[in-house]
Write a protein that holds these residues in place. Structure first.
Motif, mmCIF file in Angstrom:
data_model
loop_
_atom_site.group_PDB
_atom_site.id
_atom_site.type_symbol
_atom_site.label_atom_id
_atom_site.label_comp_id
_atom_site.label_asym_id
_atom_site.label_seq_id
_atom_site.Cartn_x
_atom_site.Cartn_y
_atom_site.Cartn_z
ATOM 1 N N ARG A 186 0.850 -1.185 0.000
ATOM 2 C CA ARG A 186 0.000 0.000 0.000
ATOM 3 C C ARG A 186 0.889 1.240 0.000
ATOM 4 N NH1 ARG A 186 -4.185 -0.213 4.890
ATOM 5 N NH2 ARG A 186 -4.912 1.706 3.867
ATOM 6 N N THR A 187 0.376 2.308 -0.592
ATOM 7 C CA THR A 187 1.081 3.596 -0.484
ATOM 8 C C THR A 187 0.918 4.106 0.937
ATOM 9 O OG1 THR A 187 0.726 4.114 -2.815
ATOM 10 C CG2 THR A 187 1.214 5.957 -1.332
ATOM 11 N N VAL A 188 2.039 4.468 1.545
ATOM 12 C CA VAL A 188 2.043 4.876 2.947
ATOM 13 C C VAL A 188 2.488 6.330 3.063
ATOM 14 C CG1 VAL A 188 2.952 4.427 5.254
ATOM 15 C CG2 VAL A 188 2.574 2.518 3.665
ATOM 16 N N TYR A 189 1.738 7.114 3.811
ATOM 17 C CA TYR A 189 2.117 8.494 4.128
ATOM 18 C C TYR A 189 2.551 8.536 5.592
ATOM 19 C CZ TYR A 189 0.245 10.139 -0.294
ATOM 20 O OH TYR A 189 0.026 10.360 -1.636
ATOM 21 N N LEU A 190 3.687 9.156 5.830
ATOM 22 C CA LEU A 190 4.293 9.134 7.155
ATOM 23 C C LEU A 190 4.508 10.558 7.665
ATOM 24 C CD1 LEU A 190 5.814 7.737 9.532
ATOM 25 C CD2 LEU A 190 7.869 7.804 8.085
ATOM 26 N N VAL A 191 4.051 10.821 8.902
ATOM 27 C CA VAL A 191 4.296 12.085 9.589
ATOM 28 C C VAL A 191 5.303 11.803 10.697
ATOM 29 C CG1 VAL A 191 3.275 13.972 10.931
ATOM 30 C CG2 VAL A 191 1.942 12.857 9.102
ATOM 31 N N VAL A 192 6.463 12.459 10.639
ATOM 32 C CA VAL A 192 7.499 12.254 11.650
ATOM 33 C C VAL A 192 7.580 13.510 12.510
ATOM 34 C CG1 VAL A 192 9.905 11.691 12.109
ATOM 35 C CG2 VAL A 192 8.766 10.758 10.075
ATOM 36 N N THR A 204 12.464 22.684 12.586
ATOM 37 C CA THR A 204 11.472 21.833 11.937
ATOM 38 C C THR A 204 10.707 21.045 12.981
ATOM 39 O OG1 THR A 204 12.883 21.614 9.988
ATOM 40 C CG2 THR A 204 11.150 19.972 10.283
ATOM 41 N N LYS A 205 9.393 21.088 12.909
ATOM 42 C CA LYS A 205 8.590 20.349 13.887
ATOM 43 C C LYS A 205 7.965 19.089 13.309
ATOM 44 C CE LYS A 205 4.002 22.382 13.441
ATOM 45 N NZ LYS A 205 2.821 22.838 14.189
ATOM 46 N N LEU A 206 7.719 19.045 12.000
ATOM 47 C CA LEU A 206 7.166 17.867 11.352
ATOM 48 C C LEU A 206 7.840 17.654 9.999
ATOM 49 C CD1 LEU A 206 3.270 18.222 11.829
ATOM 50 C CD2 LEU A 206 4.797 16.744 13.116
ATOM 51 N N ARG A 207 8.056 16.415 9.653
ATOM 52 C CA ARG A 207 8.486 16.055 8.304
ATOM 53 C C ARG A 207 7.488 15.075 7.729
ATOM 54 N NH1 ARG A 207 14.899 15.069 9.684
ATOM 55 N NH2 ARG A 207 15.499 17.278 9.829
ATOM 56 N N LEU A 208 7.187 15.238 6.453
ATOM 57 C CA LEU A 208 6.180 14.424 5.787
ATOM 58 C C LEU A 208 6.835 13.580 4.705
ATOM 59 C CD1 LEU A 208 3.481 17.234 5.334
ATOM 60 C CD2 LEU A 208 3.788 15.693 7.294
ATOM 61 N N TYR A 209 6.479 12.308 4.650
ATOM 62 C CA TYR A 209 7.062 11.375 3.684
ATOM 63 C C TYR A 209 5.967 10.542 3.031
ATOM 64 C CZ TYR A 209 11.441 12.327 6.212
ATOM 65 O OH TYR A 209 12.539 12.918 6.799
ATOM 66 N N ARG A 210 6.339 9.986 1.863
ATOM 67 C CA ARG A 210 5.459 9.047 1.172
ATOM 68 C C ARG A 210 6.310 7.890 0.672
ATOM 69 N NH1 ARG A 210 2.439 11.400 -3.839
ATOM 70 N NH2 ARG A 210 4.607 11.601 -4.534
ATOM 71 N N ARG A 211 5.736 6.691 0.787
ATOM 72 C CA ARG A 211 6.411 5.512 0.223
ATOM 73 C C ARG A 211 5.404 4.789 -0.662
ATOM 74 N NH1 ARG A 211 8.500 0.809 4.061
ATOM 75 N NH2 ARG A 211 6.342 0.088 3.784
ATOM 76 N N ALA A 212 5.745 4.682 -1.940
ATOM 77 C CA ALA A 212 4.845 4.041 -2.883
ATOM 78 C C ALA A 212 4.860 2.528 -2.682
ATOM 79 C CB ALA A 212 5.272 4.382 -4.311
ATOM 80 N N VAL A 213 3.920 1.867 -3.353
ATOM 81 C CA VAL A 213 3.842 0.402 -3.281
ATOM 82 C C VAL A 213 5.166 -0.167 -3.768
ATOM 83 C CG1 VAL A 213 2.701 -1.655 -4.160
ATOM 84 C CG2 VAL A 213 1.357 0.388 -3.609
ATOM 85 N N GLN A 214 5.728 -1.109 -2.976
ATOM 86 C CA GLN A 214 7.029 -1.678 -3.300
ATOM 87 C C GLN A 214 6.872 -3.114 -3.791
ATOM 88 O OE1 GLN A 214 9.215 -1.066 0.367
ATOM 89 N NE2 GLN A 214 10.028 0.873 -0.393
ATOM 90 N N PRO A 215 7.649 -3.505 -4.759
ATOM 91 C CA PRO A 215 7.547 -4.860 -5.280
ATOM 92 C C PRO A 215 8.035 -5.898 -4.267
ATOM 93 C CG PRO A 215 9.405 -3.698 -6.234
ATOM 94 C CD PRO A 215 8.656 -2.698 -5.452
#
Length: 485
Positions: free
Chosen positions: A439-445, A474-485
């Motif tokens: 699944r595509t995952v969105y991450l808030v760090v 910086t108080k938040l960083r935002l990331y995305r990880r696409a579907v991985q094979p």
């Protein structure tokens, strides 16, 4: 008539200020968003009786404040203005109540300055804009004691029934404290008056039936719908535990509510202690009205001082009699009254103007801006997770459930336990080793977890979407990880 008109215009100006800028104030974490998210989920589920948050039933507070939020969301939509509508409205009601009670006790001049003193104090002005239960409780608590005293002083039985109705609404807003503490104030007052026989005139049997008719149906429903979970969590954790175990140990100091008074009543906080000291030196005869106001103003903070958990807003109901006493004590000092009103109003205008026009778009404790970035590409079936402190406003503004990443050991340690503050950890968790790759995952760090992210997750193919600064860091960083094979 001219005096009443002046009072009405002044109170109206304060009310306008309480609503001013509310649409520009984002919902903040960690407290405001709990109420807003709960009401949002209740509205979406069509369940208007059982509070729920993150898909779990939530027994932190009774139902009335959630009803307020649901009503506002239904009329105005789920917006920042709607979330702050009823606190501002109840702030207006609090001023009207104070004015009406002071006028009933004394005169127009005292009523006018009582409302101005209360309405321009720091704590009242702040709570008029915060998404908290305290302003609603202030009105119902004040209504209970004001109605009691009018009934007692004027020997009008109908006002006792108004007091019971207000006490029922207070219990629906905050819990048992809504009747126990006003009852204690009344009891201490009657003891000092040596008039316990007045208890026989207070219509107690029939009044308690009225009280029960107001608040008992919801509590009975919750017991039959949720059983021991509701009783143990609501009464056990959020009432008994708060009274016996400090949630914030550093605040459990003897001078806590003295500090709250001097900060919360600023710029008027200097007047009452000075006047009381002078009165003590002169030893005047205290009439019935003044005695009742003094008992109310003193018993409330003293009661909470003996409770283990302390919050800045707990002693707030004592500010109503304090404002009236201050108005009486300064009655002949028109210059001081005008100077205090100008200073209080000026500070309030300055703070609201700065906050609504020059603060960062997401605010210090809000994830609204982060949610806006995520919403640009996030789809309904994508997974939203966070690492570090749970930024609850991100799921509130995105409409996505957000899971907190943690090790299995951390999740087990933070799981809700009976008679433990862990019972408040109802946000959803996801073990680190179960983070899906299909699944595509969105991450808030969150900033406290930046180093841990670099150590444990950075190598897993994350694309950075943005970083949100605050006060030079910086108080938040935002990331995305696409579907991985």
């Amino acid at each position: 008539m001219n005096e009443r008109l002046t009072s009405g215009v002044a109170i109206l100006c304060l009310v306008v200020l309480y609503f001013w800028g509310n649409g520009a104030l984002a919902v903040t974490a960690p407290v405001e968003v709990n109420y807003a998210q709960t009401a949002k989920e209740m509205l979406a589920a069509g369940d208007y009786l059982s509070p729920q948050i993150y898909g779990n039933y939530w027994y932190d507070k009774p139902i009335f404040f959630y009803w307020e939020l649901i009503a506002a969301f239904s009329v105005f939509g789920v917006t920042d203005f709607a979330a702050r509508f009823f606190p501002a409205l109840f702030a207006a009601a609090g001023l009207v109540l104070t004015y009406a009670f002071a006028r009933r006790l004394y005169d127009e001049r005292t009523a006018f300055w009582s409302a101005i003193i209360l309405g321009t104090g720091v704590l009242y002005s702040v709570l008029a804009k915060l998404i908290l239960t305290d302003m609603s409780l202030f009105v119902f608590f004040g209504g209970t004691l004001a109605a009691f005293f009018v009934g007692y002083y004027e020997q009008e039985r109908k006002y006792f029934y108004i007091a019971y109705i207000c006490a029922g609404l207070a219990v629906l807003t905050k819990g048992p404290i809504g009747i126990l503490l006003p009852g204690l104030v009344i009891l201490v007052f009657l003891l000092l008056r040596r008039d316990l026989s007045a208890l026989g005139r207070m219509c107690i049997p029939s009044g308690l039936l009225v009280f029960a008719a107001v608040c008992a149906p919801w509590y009975v429903y919750m017991y039959f719908a949720h059983g021991a979970d509701f009783v143990n969590t609501f009464l056990g954790i959020h009432n008994v535990l708060r009274a016996t175990v400090s949630e914030h140990a550093k605040w459990d100091v003897w001078y806590f509510y003295l500090g709250i008074y001097f900060i919360g009543m600023f710029p008027w906080s200097f007047a009452l202690p000075l006047a009381l000291y002078r009165a003590w030196c002169v030893r005047p005869v205290i009439d019935t009205r003044t005695l009742f106001l003094l008992v109310w103003a003193i018993v409330v903070p003293v009661f909470f001082q003996f409770m283990a958990t302390k919050y800045p807003t707990y002693s707030f109901p004592a500010f109503l009699p304090t404002a009236i006493l201050t108005a009486r004590l300064l009655a002949k000092n028109t210059r001081v009254l005008k100077a205090g009103a100008i200073l209080g109003m000026g500070l309030y205008l300055a703070v609201v103007f700065v906050v609504t026009n020059y603060s960062e778009g997401d605010g210090h404790f809000s994830g609204k801006e982060a949610a806006a970035i995520l919403a640009q590409t996030m789809r309904a079936d994508d997974l939203l997770v966070c690492y570090g402190d749970y930024t609850a406003t991100v799921p509130y503004y995105t409409g996505h459930t957000m899971y907190e990443l943690a090790s299995r050991e951390e999740i087990a340690a933070r799981a809700p336990k009976e008679m433990s503050w862990n019972s408040k950890n109802v946000m959803p968790f996801l073990p680190l080793d179960e983070l899906p790759r299909d699944r595509t995952v969105y991450l808030v760090v969150e900033r406290h977890a930046f180093d841990a992210f670099e150590e444990n997750l950075a190598a897993q193919g994350w694309e950075e979407l943005g970083a949100l600064p605050h006060e030079g860091r910086t108080k938040l960083r935002l990331y995305r990880r696409a579907v991985q094979p």
